[in-house]
Structure formats: C-alpha cells, structure tokens
Design an enzyme around this catalytic site. Sequence first.
Site, mmCIF file in Angstrom:
data_model
loop_
_atom_site.group_PDB
_atom_site.id
_atom_site.type_symbol
_atom_site.label_atom_id
_atom_site.label_comp_id
_atom_site.label_asym_id
_atom_site.label_seq_id
_atom_site.Cartn_x
_atom_site.Cartn_y
_atom_site.Cartn_z
ATOM 1 N N ARG A 64 8.031 -4.811 5.502
ATOM 2 C CA ARG A 64 7.783 -3.575 6.264
ATOM 3 C C ARG A 64 6.360 -3.537 6.832
ATOM 4 O O ARG A 64 5.748 -2.465 6.921
ATOM 5 C CB ARG A 64 8.017 -2.318 5.412
ATOM 6 C CG ARG A 64 9.369 -2.226 4.757
ATOM 7 C CD ARG A 64 10.479 -1.912 5.763
ATOM 8 N NE ARG A 64 11.695 -1.612 5.043
ATOM 9 C CZ ARG A 64 12.618 -2.535 4.702
ATOM 10 N NH1 ARG A 64 12.453 -3.791 5.092
ATOM 11 N NH2 ARG A 64 13.685 -2.187 4.043
ATOM 12 N N SER B 23 14.355 5.558 4.626
ATOM 13 C CA SER B 23 13.517 5.473 3.422
ATOM 14 C C SER B 23 12.154 6.064 3.717
ATOM 15 O O SER B 23 11.466 5.616 4.648
ATOM 16 C CB SER B 23 13.324 4.015 3.017
ATOM 17 O OG SER B 23 14.569 3.376 2.911
ATOM 18 N N GLU C 274 6.561 4.755 4.049
ATOM 19 C CA GLU C 274 6.940 3.787 5.076
ATOM 20 C C GLU C 274 6.908 4.495 6.437
ATOM 21 O O GLU C 274 6.605 3.898 7.461
ATOM 22 C CB GLU C 274 8.361 3.277 4.776
ATOM 23 C CG GLU C 274 8.899 2.345 5.811
ATOM 24 C CD GLU C 274 10.341 1.939 5.524
ATOM 25 O OE1 GLU C 274 10.629 1.474 4.415
ATOM 26 O OE2 GLU C 274 11.169 2.103 6.451
HETATM 27 P P1 FAD Z 1 9.515 5.419 16.281
HETATM 28 O O1 FAD Z 1 9.902 6.219 15.099
HETATM 29 O O2 FAD Z 1 9.700 6.033 17.629
HETATM 30 O O3 FAD Z 1 8.094 4.819 16.133
HETATM 31 C C1 FAD Z 1 7.680 4.214 14.935
HETATM 32 C C2 FAD Z 1 6.265 3.639 15.130
HETATM 33 O O4 FAD Z 1 6.308 2.553 16.037
HETATM 34 C C3 FAD Z 1 5.285 4.636 15.734
HETATM 35 O O5 FAD Z 1 4.014 4.409 15.187
HETATM 36 C C4 FAD Z 1 5.303 4.306 17.210
HETATM 37 O O6 FAD Z 1 4.112 4.672 17.887
HETATM 38 C C5 FAD Z 1 5.471 2.813 17.159
HETATM 39 N N1 FAD Z 1 6.166 2.272 18.334
HETATM 40 C C6 FAD Z 1 7.451 2.537 18.695
HETATM 41 N N2 FAD Z 1 7.762 1.837 19.789
HETATM 42 C C7 FAD Z 1 6.666 1.124 20.124
HETATM 43 C C8 FAD Z 1 6.357 0.226 21.189
HETATM 44 N N3 FAD Z 1 7.248 -0.096 22.144
HETATM 45 N N4 FAD Z 1 5.115 -0.304 21.235
HETATM 46 C C9 FAD Z 1 4.183 0.001 20.306
HETATM 47 N N5 FAD Z 1 4.418 0.851 19.291
HETATM 48 C C10 FAD Z 1 5.633 1.412 19.197
HETATM 49 N N6 FAD Z 1 14.142 0.746 8.864
HETATM 50 C C11 FAD Z 1 14.342 -0.496 8.336
HETATM 51 O O7 FAD Z 1 13.422 -1.338 8.366
HETATM 52 N N7 FAD Z 1 15.533 -0.835 7.769
HETATM 53 C C12 FAD Z 1 16.586 0.029 7.699
HETATM 54 O O8 FAD Z 1 17.626 -0.314 7.200
HETATM 55 C C13 FAD Z 1 16.397 1.347 8.223
HETATM 56 N N8 FAD Z 1 17.377 2.255 8.149
HETATM 57 C C14 FAD Z 1 17.187 3.508 8.616
HETATM 58 C C15 FAD Z 1 18.225 4.447 8.504
HETATM 59 C C16 FAD Z 1 18.062 5.729 8.985
HETATM 60 C C17 FAD Z 1 19.166 6.729 8.853
HETATM 61 C C18 FAD Z 1 16.841 6.097 9.632
HETATM 62 C C19 FAD Z 1 16.670 7.463 10.206
HETATM 63 C C20 FAD Z 1 15.814 5.194 9.732
HETATM 64 C C21 FAD Z 1 15.969 3.881 9.222
HETATM 65 N N9 FAD Z 1 14.933 2.922 9.306
HETATM 66 C C22 FAD Z 1 15.134 1.658 8.816
HETATM 67 C C23 FAD Z 1 13.634 3.264 9.915
HETATM 68 C C24 FAD Z 1 13.619 3.119 11.472
HETATM 69 O O9 FAD Z 1 14.903 3.136 11.992
HETATM 70 C C25 FAD Z 1 12.930 1.840 11.920
HETATM 71 O O10 FAD Z 1 11.616 1.802 11.433
HETATM 72 C C26 FAD Z 1 12.893 1.704 13.445
HETATM 73 O O11 FAD Z 1 12.433 0.436 13.806
HETATM 74 C C27 FAD Z 1 12.037 2.761 14.133
HETATM 75 O O12 FAD Z 1 12.270 2.668 15.520
HETATM 76 P P2 FAD Z 1 11.932 3.842 16.516
HETATM 77 O O13 FAD Z 1 12.131 3.338 17.891
HETATM 78 O O14 FAD Z 1 12.704 5.044 16.139
HETATM 79 O O15 FAD Z 1 10.392 4.048 16.229
HETATM 80 P P1 NAP Z 2 20.448 -0.445 -2.294
HETATM 81 O O1 NAP Z 2 21.388 -1.509 -1.867
HETATM 82 O O2 NAP Z 2 20.946 0.720 -3.083
HETATM 83 O O3 NAP Z 2 19.239 -1.117 -3.088
HETATM 84 C C1 NAP Z 2 18.145 -0.315 -3.570
HETATM 85 C C2 NAP Z 2 16.882 -1.085 -3.366
HETATM 86 O O4 NAP Z 2 16.929 -2.271 -4.126
HETATM 87 C C3 NAP Z 2 16.690 -1.459 -1.930
HETATM 88 O O5 NAP Z 2 15.593 -0.758 -1.460
HETATM 89 C C4 NAP Z 2 16.494 -2.964 -1.932
HETATM 90 O O6 NAP Z 2 15.218 -3.367 -1.458
HETATM 91 C C5 NAP Z 2 16.549 -3.387 -3.363
HETATM 92 N N1 NAP Z 2 17.547 -4.463 -3.509
HETATM 93 C C6 NAP Z 2 18.870 -4.334 -3.667
HETATM 94 N N2 NAP Z 2 19.454 -5.543 -3.812
HETATM 95 C C7 NAP Z 2 18.459 -6.448 -3.732
HETATM 96 C C8 NAP Z 2 18.406 -7.861 -3.806
HETATM 97 N N3 NAP Z 2 19.504 -8.592 -4.004
HETATM 98 N N4 NAP Z 2 17.215 -8.472 -3.663
HETATM 99 C C9 NAP Z 2 16.103 -7.759 -3.452
HETATM 100 N N5 NAP Z 2 16.086 -6.416 -3.377
HETATM 101 C C10 NAP Z 2 17.240 -5.763 -3.522
HETATM 102 O O7 NAP Z 2 19.662 0.133 -1.009
HETATM 103 P P2 NAP Z 2 20.140 1.095 0.141
HETATM 104 O O8 NAP Z 2 19.269 2.282 0.139
HETATM 105 O O9 NAP Z 2 21.621 1.267 0.148
HETATM 106 O O10 NAP Z 2 19.727 0.234 1.420
HETATM 107 C C11 NAP Z 2 20.393 -0.971 1.712
HETATM 108 C C12 NAP Z 2 19.538 -1.817 2.618
HETATM 109 O O11 NAP Z 2 19.235 -1.106 3.820
HETATM 110 C C13 NAP Z 2 18.185 -2.167 1.983
HETATM 111 O O12 NAP Z 2 17.836 -3.459 2.359
HETATM 112 C C14 NAP Z 2 17.235 -1.160 2.570
HETATM 113 O O13 NAP Z 2 15.931 -1.654 2.697
HETATM 114 C C15 NAP Z 2 17.851 -0.894 3.948
HETATM 115 N N6 NAP Z 2 17.557 0.469 4.367
HETATM 116 C C16 NAP Z 2 16.300 0.734 4.801
HETATM 117 C C17 NAP Z 2 15.974 2.002 5.226
HETATM 118 C C18 NAP Z 2 14.607 2.291 5.761
HETATM 119 O O14 NAP Z 2 14.403 3.349 6.312
HETATM 120 N N7 NAP Z 2 13.682 1.386 5.633
HETATM 121 C C19 NAP Z 2 16.920 3.011 5.195
HETATM 122 C C20 NAP Z 2 18.173 2.699 4.723
HETATM 123 C C21 NAP Z 2 18.502 1.416 4.313
HETATM 124 P P3 NAP Z 2 14.858 -3.578 0.097
HETATM 125 O O15 NAP Z 2 14.678 -2.226 0.651
HETATM 126 O O16 NAP Z 2 13.575 -4.325 0.013
HETATM 127 O O17 NAP Z 2 15.951 -4.343 0.742
#
Ligand code: FAD
Ligand code: NAP
Length: 336
Positions: free
Chosen positions: A161, A236, A332
């Site tokens: 991240r 998250s 995050e």
């Molecule tokens: P924004 O929220 O609009 O911006 C985020 C940041 O990036 C800000 O600082 C903004 O200024 C900057 N930014 C955006 N676009 C640009 C650009 N073109 N140039 C420079 N800076 C920029 N994240 C994960 O990693 N894994 C997941 O599984 C995941 N699941 C999610 C599930 C849900 C339901 C939600 C709501 C979010 C989830 N996220 C997840 C978080 C999010 O979707 C990601 O971080 C995504 O990449 C954000 O994109 P955005 O365009 O909405 O960014």
């Molecule tokens: P999950 O499967 O319930 O697992 C809980 C946590 O344990 C996750 O955060 C994941 O870490 C870690 N994990 C599970 N299995 C793992 C493995 N085999 N090895 C290493 N780490 C493991 O999680 P969940 O909430 O349903 O999400 C599923 C996936 O979607 C995850 O990868 C999560 O990161 C991603 N997600 C991200 C966001 C976001 O906003 N960033 C939102 C929703 C879902 P990691 O997070 O490091 O993978």
Amino acid sequence: MKINPAISLVQYNTFGLSVAHKGLIHIHNEDHIYEVLTEGLAPIKILGGGSNILLTGDLDCYLLHNQIKGINIVDEDEHSTLVEVGAGEPWHQLVLWSLSHDLGGIENLSLIPGSVGAAPMQNIGAYGVEQEACFHSLRAIHLETGVRTVFYKDDCQFGYRESIFKHESKDQYFITHVCYLLHKKPHVLHLDYGAIRAVLEAKAIPYPTIQDVSTAVIDIRTSKLPDPKVVGNAGSFFKNPVISLDHFEKLKSTYQGIPSYPVSTTEVKVPAGWLIESAGYKGMKRGHAGVHKDQALVLVNHGGATGKEIYALAMDIKCQVVTQFGIDISPEVNVW
Ligand code: FAD
Ligand code: NAP
C-alpha cells in the site's frame, strides 16, 4: 475550462461527504492540466473516484477531477501485451477489458473501486496480487514545473500500500497514463488466498480461467464488503500492521487466536481488522459514523456523518489498539 465552486462533493467520494472547495475542474486531457497551470490556479488536489479519501474540513484548493480515458495496446510479443491506459479510466473497466482480450495478471484485482491513475499511488492490492505485478510505467505531469515525466517500476518504490507518490513525491504529480504489461496465456493463477479456491471448488471448476478467478473474486467481494452506493465507506480504513516476531509471540501468550502472516524471518503482518474487532469496535455506531458490522477494518457513514466524526472514531480506534496491543495502526485512507 469550467471551474465550479458550488458543486457538492457528495457524488465525488465514496464516504458521501461534502465540504467547501475553491472549484471542481474536469480534466479530460493533458491540455486541460496545462490550462490550469497557465492560469496559475493553486493550490490543487487531484481527485479520481474518491474511494480512498476522507474529507474532514473545507478545502482551500481547486480539485482536478481526472477524466482522462482510453485503453490502447502499444506493444506486444508472443508472451505479453503492453497497454497504455488513461488515468481516469475506472480500474475495474481495465480489468474487464483485460478479460475480454484474454490477458491475465490483474484478475485478482477485480472490482476495486477508483481510477487507474490512483492504482500506483497506494499500489492497490487484493487476494495476494498487487498492481505492481503488471505495472510497466506511468506518465505524469509535474504540477509546479509542468514537466512531463515517465516513472518506470523501479522509480516508484512500490511497497505494501505504498509508493513514492505517498512520500517524497506526494501531491507533486498528476498521473495521466499508466502502462501495464499483461500476460497472454498460459498464465500462473493466484488462487491460494482467501476463499478463491473454495469458491472455485464449490462451483466444480478444476481448471479455472482468468474469467473464473475474476468472477470468484467478485462473488467474494460482493458478499463481504459494503457497497459504497448503499453505505458510505472507503474500504479498509487502516493498513495491516507489520510487527516483530518477538512482539507477536508476546501477544500470542495473551491472545491465542491472533492471526498472522509471515513477512520476513523476523516480522509478521497482523490483520488490522482482527485487532479492531478484538478491541470491541466491530459494528459499533457512534452518531452517524460507525464500524461495519461484518468487516471491522471498514469505517462507514451511516448517513449524515461528517468527516470529522469519522476521523474522531478512527483516532479512538487507533488509541485503543495501541493501548491494548502496543501496535500503532496507520490510516490507509488519505485524510484531507
Ligand atoms: P482517490 O480516492 O480519488 O484518490 C486517492 C489519492 O490518490 C489522493 O491522494 C489523490 O489525490 C491521489 N490521486 C488520484 N488520482 C491521481 C492521479 N491521476 N494523479 C496523482 N494523484 C492521484 N484498495 C486496495 O488497494 N485494494 C482493495 O481491495 C480495495 N478495495 C476497496 C473496496 C471499497 C468498497 C472501497 C470503497 C475502496 C477500496 N480500496 C481498495 C481503496 C481504493 O479503491 C483504492 O485506493 C483506489 O485506488 C483509489 O482510487 P480513486 O481513484 O478513488 O482515488
Ligand atoms: P480477508 O480475506 O478476510 O483477510 C483479512 C486480512 O488478512 C487481509 O487484510 C489480508 O491482508 C490478510 N490475509 C488473508 N489471507 C492472507 C494470506 N494468505 N496471506 C497474507 N495475508 C492474508 O480480507 P478481506 O477484508 O475480505 O479482503 C480481501 C482482500 O481484498 C485483501 O487482500 C484486502 O487487502 C483486499 N481489500 C482491500 C481493501 C482496501 O480498501 N484496501 C478493501 C477491501 C478488500 P492483505 O490486506 O494484506 O491482503
């Protein structure tokens, strides 16, 4: 160039919050960015899908809403295809495009909200895959000098991240295009994370395709995660902390069930959701803000919450987790 200071931001962030700002400007191409720079509009912030921001107070800045679109094949060989994607394309649109062209590599990242341009920002990841696995390069414009720059993978300092754009290059560049190198078949699938394999087995799919993996991920995500259209959230809220093995062993003597995943020979990752749930916050409601009832890592706006309320709840959680477990969890989500 239209500058709209009156427009509500409710539709522009997945928490569904609104605050005052100096004006929202839609950016459809690089020339639009240069217009903003030439006009001297400052300060500015870049907005993608708004799925990783928390608006906690009025913004004394212009918001550039990225709408740069297009997915184009720029090179290919027998093994892979290089695609250049407009940073304003929705990420999931790129995943769908890759599936329709039978190109593998990002299927585990199905249904992540937000734009392609934000994907390198925090090196989006899910189900054992991060975007850096297929990342080739990105094009960006420096917001002070207007200089166009290309960042290759080694320049981006990708981590869990993390990227250079969250640290030394924070708020300095507008990412306009991202290039991904996607795999032609055969391609190694990542099935050993979460419930992917179990879902495929339940469907009696012994030899899954990238489409099958994507469908499994979509099924798991829709069954577990709150839809921001129904209840405001930014996924998250906190990153999963990495702690020393010593610290973990001490915690394990008190909390036998504490989960962990190895990071190195001396460190483990602990799911922040488990810590928050164990601290008693899962499903908690405070005013209009709360913690999701099924996933403690997701803070929610039950309707009418302010960003300050959500942030205050997040900081309480952070304090409680550090008091109880000695682990300092970091947001995050980008707090504005
Ligand atoms: P924004 O929220 O609009 O911006 C985020 C940041 O990036 C800000 O600082 C903004 O200024 C900057 N930014 C955006 N676009 C640009 C650009 N073109 N140039 C420079 N800076 C920029 N994240 C994960 O990693 N894994 C997941 O599984 C995941 N699941 C999610 C599930 C849900 C339901 C939600 C709501 C979010 C989830 N996220 C997840 C978080 C999010 O979707 C990601 O971080 C995504 O990449 C954000 O994109 P955005 O365009 O909405 O960014
Ligand atoms: P999950 O499967 O319930 O697992 C809980 C946590 O344990 C996750 O955060 C994941 O870490 C870690 N994990 C599970 N299995 C793992 C493995 N085999 N090895 C290493 N780490 C493991 O999680 P969940 O909430 O349903 O999400 C599923 C996936 O979607 C995850 O990868 C999560 O990161 C991603 N997600 C991200 C966001 C976001 O906003 N960033 C939102 C929703 C879902 P990691 O997070 O490091 O993978």
